[in-house]
Design a protein around this motif. Structure first.
Motif, PDB file in Angstrom:
ATOM      1  N   HIS A 169      42.010  57.493  37.222  1.00  0.00           N
ATOM      2  CA  HIS A 169      41.113  56.506  37.462  1.00  0.00           C
ATOM      3  C   HIS A 169      41.948  55.139  37.811  1.00  0.00           C
ATOM      4  CE1 HIS A 169      37.725  53.934  37.704  1.00  0.00           C
ATOM      5  NE2 HIS A 169      37.682  53.656  36.546  1.00  0.00           N
ATOM      6  N   ALA A 170      41.531  54.709  39.076  1.00  0.00           N
ATOM      7  CA  ALA A 170      42.063  53.231  39.278  1.00  0.00           C
ATOM      8  C   ALA A 170      41.546  51.904  38.744  1.00  0.00           C
ATOM      9  CB  ALA A 170      41.949  53.010  40.753  1.00  0.00           C
ATOM     10  N   VAL A 171      42.169  51.186  38.011  1.00  0.00           N
ATOM     11  CA  VAL A 171      41.641  49.844  37.637  1.00  0.00           C
ATOM     12  C   VAL A 171      42.310  48.797  38.112  1.00  0.00           C
ATOM     13  CG1 VAL A 171      40.714  51.197  35.277  1.00  0.00           C
ATOM     14  CG2 VAL A 171      43.230  50.167  35.382  1.00  0.00           C
ATOM     15  N   GLY A 172      41.670  47.615  37.834  1.00  0.00           N
ATOM     16  CA  GLY A 172      42.252  46.640  38.762  1.00  0.00           C
ATOM     17  C   GLY A 172      42.229  45.243  37.786  1.00  0.00           C
ATOM     18  N   HIS A 173      43.049  44.310  38.059  1.00  0.00           N
ATOM     19  CA  HIS A 173      43.183  42.924  37.483  1.00  0.00           C
ATOM     20  C   HIS A 173      42.191  42.080  38.242  1.00  0.00           C
ATOM     21  CE1 HIS A 173      46.136  40.171  40.049  1.00  0.00           C
ATOM     22  NE2 HIS A 173      45.190  41.053  40.900  1.00  0.00           N
ATOM     23  N   ASP A 174      41.678  42.529  39.117  1.00  0.00           N
ATOM     24  CA  ASP A 174      40.406  41.711  40.144  1.00  0.00           C
ATOM     25  C   ASP A 174      39.655  42.898  40.894  1.00  0.00           C
ATOM     26  OD1 ASP A 174      38.902  39.611  40.311  1.00  0.00           O
ATOM     27  OD2 ASP A 174      40.425  38.736  41.840  1.00  0.00           O
ATOM     28  N   ALA A 253      31.530  38.534  36.698  1.00  0.00           N
ATOM     29  CA  ALA A 253      30.332  38.976  37.382  1.00  0.00           C
ATOM     30  C   ALA A 253      30.284  40.439  37.468  1.00  0.00           C
ATOM     31  CB  ALA A 253      30.170  38.555  38.856  1.00  0.00           C
ATOM     32  N   PHE A 254      31.193  41.244  37.207  1.00  0.00           N
ATOM     33  CA  PHE A 254      31.387  42.834  37.689  1.00  0.00           C
ATOM     34  C   PHE A 254      31.890  43.593  36.654  1.00  0.00           C
ATOM     35  CE2 PHE A 254      31.920  40.773  42.050  1.00  0.00           C
ATOM     36  CZ  PHE A 254      30.708  40.529  42.274  1.00  0.00           C
ATOM     37  N   SER A 255      32.178  43.173  35.433  1.00  0.00           N
ATOM     38  CA  SER A 255      32.835  43.837  34.429  1.00  0.00           C
ATOM     39  C   SER A 255      31.927  45.000  33.993  1.00  0.00           C
ATOM     40  CB  SER A 255      33.247  43.125  33.106  1.00  0.00           C
ATOM     41  OG  SER A 255      31.943  42.389  32.790  1.00  0.00           O
ATOM     42  N   ALA A 256      30.665  45.017  33.915  1.00  0.00           N
ATOM     43  CA  ALA A 256      29.962  46.037  33.414  1.00  0.00           C
ATOM     44  C   ALA A 256      30.132  47.293  34.249  1.00  0.00           C
ATOM     45  CB  ALA A 256      28.322  45.546  33.686  1.00  0.00           C
ATOM     46  N   VAL A 257      29.983  47.347  35.490  1.00  0.00           N
ATOM     47  CA  VAL A 257      30.461  48.561  36.250  1.00  0.00           C
ATOM     48  C   VAL A 257      31.770  49.313  35.947  1.00  0.00           C
ATOM     49  CG1 VAL A 257      28.866  48.131  38.256  1.00  0.00           C
ATOM     50  CG2 VAL A 257      31.225  47.528  38.300  1.00  0.00           C
ATOM     51  N   THR A 258      32.863  48.162  35.584  1.00  0.00           N
ATOM     52  CA  THR A 258      33.998  48.814  35.454  1.00  0.00           C
ATOM     53  C   THR A 258      34.283  49.648  34.017  1.00  0.00           C
ATOM     54  OG1 THR A 258      34.920  46.749  36.376  1.00  0.00           O
ATOM     55  CG2 THR A 258      36.609  47.883  35.000  1.00  0.00           C
ATOM     56  N   PRO A 285      38.052  29.860  41.379  1.00  0.00           N
ATOM     57  CA  PRO A 285      39.402  29.392  41.094  1.00  0.00           C
ATOM     58  C   PRO A 285      39.472  28.653  39.708  1.00  0.00           C
ATOM     59  CG  PRO A 285      37.963  28.010  42.545  1.00  0.00           C
ATOM     60  CD  PRO A 285      37.456  29.346  42.510  1.00  0.00           C
ATOM     61  N   HIS A 286      38.340  28.529  38.907  1.00  0.00           N
ATOM     62  CA  HIS A 286      38.175  28.316  37.754  1.00  0.00           C
ATOM     63  C   HIS A 286      38.666  29.265  36.641  1.00  0.00           C
ATOM     64  CE1 HIS A 286      34.265  29.514  38.830  1.00  0.00           C
ATOM     65  NE2 HIS A 286      33.937  29.841  37.178  1.00  0.00           N
ATOM     66  N   VAL A 287      38.677  30.615  37.007  1.00  0.00           N
ATOM     67  CA  VAL A 287      38.912  31.617  35.899  1.00  0.00           C
ATOM     68  C   VAL A 287      40.348  32.258  36.398  1.00  0.00           C
ATOM     69  CG1 VAL A 287      38.132  33.932  35.170  1.00  0.00           C
ATOM     70  CG2 VAL A 287      36.317  32.098  36.000  1.00  0.00           C
ATOM     71  N   ALA A 288      41.203  31.912  35.746  1.00  0.00           N
ATOM     72  CA  ALA A 288      42.619  32.338  35.972  1.00  0.00           C
ATOM     73  C   ALA A 288      42.788  33.800  35.416  1.00  0.00           C
ATOM     74  CB  ALA A 288      43.681  31.569  34.870  1.00  0.00           C
ATOM     75  N   LEU A 289      43.525  34.441  36.228  1.00  0.00           N
ATOM     76  CA  LEU A 289      43.908  36.048  35.839  1.00  0.00           C
ATOM     77  C   LEU A 289      44.926  35.915  34.793  1.00  0.00           C
ATOM     78  CD1 LEU A 289      43.998  37.564  39.273  1.00  0.00           C
ATOM     79  CD2 LEU A 289      42.355  37.947  37.647  1.00  0.00           C
ATOM     80  N   LYS A 290      44.961  37.068  34.152  1.00  0.00           N
ATOM     81  CA  LYS A 290      45.740  37.211  32.797  1.00  0.00           C
ATOM     82  C   LYS A 290      46.952  38.199  33.190  1.00  0.00           C
ATOM     83  CE  LYS A 290      41.804  36.909  29.645  1.00  0.00           C
ATOM     84  NZ  LYS A 290      41.997  35.479  29.269  1.00  0.00           N
ATOM     85  N   SER A 291      47.996  38.067  32.102  1.00  0.00           N
ATOM     86  CA  SER A 291      49.166  39.056  32.498  1.00  0.00           C
ATOM     87  C   SER A 291      48.852  40.724  32.815  1.00  0.00           C
ATOM     88  CB  SER A 291      50.190  39.059  31.452  1.00  0.00           C
ATOM     89  OG  SER A 291      49.664  39.664  30.209  1.00  0.00           O
ATOM     90  N   LEU A 292      49.671  41.071  33.555  1.00  0.00           N
ATOM     91  CA  LEU A 292      49.471  42.675  33.943  1.00  0.00           C
ATOM     92  C   LEU A 292      49.657  43.447  32.467  1.00  0.00           C
ATOM     93  CD1 LEU A 292      51.551  43.496  37.009  1.00  0.00           C
ATOM     94  CD2 LEU A 292      48.900  43.252  36.681  1.00  0.00           C
TER      95      LEU A 292
END
Length: 365
Positions: A169-174, A253-258, A285-292
């Motif tokens: 399964h493919a998962v993503g940081h965004d 916004a989209f974590s539920a389907v993930t 732009p106000h929500v920073a991505l976290k580390s891999l």
């Protein structure tokens, strides 16, 4: 037409069985759609290019799709459906946030319907619910196919899948980091090595490319896990299933389907997809991505809540890097995570194919 018959037929969900029958596809994007919204167009040109005869986009008429989208070679961009020679269907080529239909695109669709063309759309705004388009389609014989429209109404049961069916399964940081392309390329690479692998689409673009799947972002939330579980069950005769990912587990916004996908498909292996250099959530732009490493640990923990899972490789999207920068980035991430890293756009999927086959051997699948 009798009103009862009309409403009954409108309430039915058009089957996806016909999507692969079209051999002369006109792709419609409206007027000057942002490139970021055209991933469906790009994927159709990349994976069904032999069937795509033109893109309808008045703002870029006279150019080729290679010039505008970077794929498709000499496929022309034209001003209207009247400029397309003998099309047999119109596919909607944009995926805007929220799935709303721009007015310029609606006009183009209307022209296609008037000519009797079947129209295939992945928008959240359904064609069959537009009274004018529906009435015009009844008169012209056009079929309106909304690939996101569905009747999935079954919750998951937590079943055990067939022994010997390896699920990746493919998962993503965004969002929009290449999860679908990664899995389609992985399928290609595995088939080249004579493996019995199949890509399972979970979004509108993937469905339009392969002709079937589950549009998880338009399934009622209680039934997402069940719809994905059923999709896997229907295909578990294959030795390797490659399940397309959606959204991100930390996306506001989209974590539920993930999460529904993670628990519905119960993967043994995860491919972590990311875009190099992206600092924040797409459009936020106000929500920073976290580390891999954070995403790796989080996905493994959440997926393993149903059955054991591990990240086995990293798919880097290096579209904003030079070739030299990409090589440096891959080496650094590989050292950080101790996992194979490749950019399927530049390098092909070979390293990820190797990772899948190693997992298959270890698991005895």
């Amino acid at each position: 037409m009798n009103t009862t018959v009309l409403e009954t037929s409108r309430s039915a969900v058009a089957g996806l069985d016909s999507i692969l029958q079209y051999r002369r596809i006109a792709i419609a994007v409206g007027t000057d759609a942002p490139l970021s919204n055209c991933k469906t167009t790009i994927s159709l040109l990349r994976y069904r290019g032999e069937h795509c005869v033109a893109v309808i986009d008045p703002a870029h008429r006279g150019k080729t799709t290679q010039e505008v989208y970077g794929v498709g070679g000499e496929t022309p961009i034209v001003a209207s459906i009247a400029d397309v020679e003998s099309p047999d269907a119109m596919f909607i080529g944009i995926s805007p946030a929220g799935g709303a239909m721009p007015q310029s695109l609606r006009t183009t669709i209307g022209e296609g319907v008037d000519r009797g063309l079947d129209v295939i759309s992945g928008l959240h705004e359904f064609l069959v619910e537009d009274d004018d388009l529906w009435q015009a389609a009844q008169q012209s014989g056009s079929r309106l196919i909304d690939v996101r429209r569905n009747l999935h109404r079954k919750t998951a049961s937590g079943i055990s899948f067939r022994d010997g069916c390896l699920r990746i399964h493919a998962v993503g940081h965004d969002c929009s980091v290449g999860k679908m392309v990664t899995m389609l390329e992985l399928e290609r690479g595995l088939k080249e090595r004579q493996r019995n692998a199949k890509f399972l689409a979970t979004g509108q673009t993937g469905i339009m490319v392969v002709g079937n799947g589950v549009p998880v972002d338009c399934v009622v939330s209680d039934f997402v896990n069940g719809a994905v579980e059923n999709l896997v069950q229907q295909n578990e005769e294959h030795d390797i299933l490659l399940i397309e990912g959606q959204g991100s587990i930390t996306h506001p916004a989209f974590s539920a389907v993930t999460l529904g996908l993670l628990h519905g498909c119960a993967p043994q292996g995860l491919i972590l997809c990311y875009e190099a250099g992206r600092p924040h959530v797409k459009g936020m732009p106000h929500v920073a991505l976290k580390s891999l490493q954070h995403y790796r640990e989080l996905y493994e923990a959440l997926a393993s809540a149903r059955s054991p899972a591990q990240v086995i490789g990293v798919a880097m999207n290096g579209r904003n890097l030079t070739a030299e920068q990409a090589e440096i980035e891959k080496r650094e991430v590989q050292e950080q995570l101790g996992l194979p890293v490749c950019d399927v756009y530049r390098d092909g999927p070979g390293l990820l194919v190797d990772a899948v086959l190693r997992l298959q051997e270890r698991s005895g699948a």
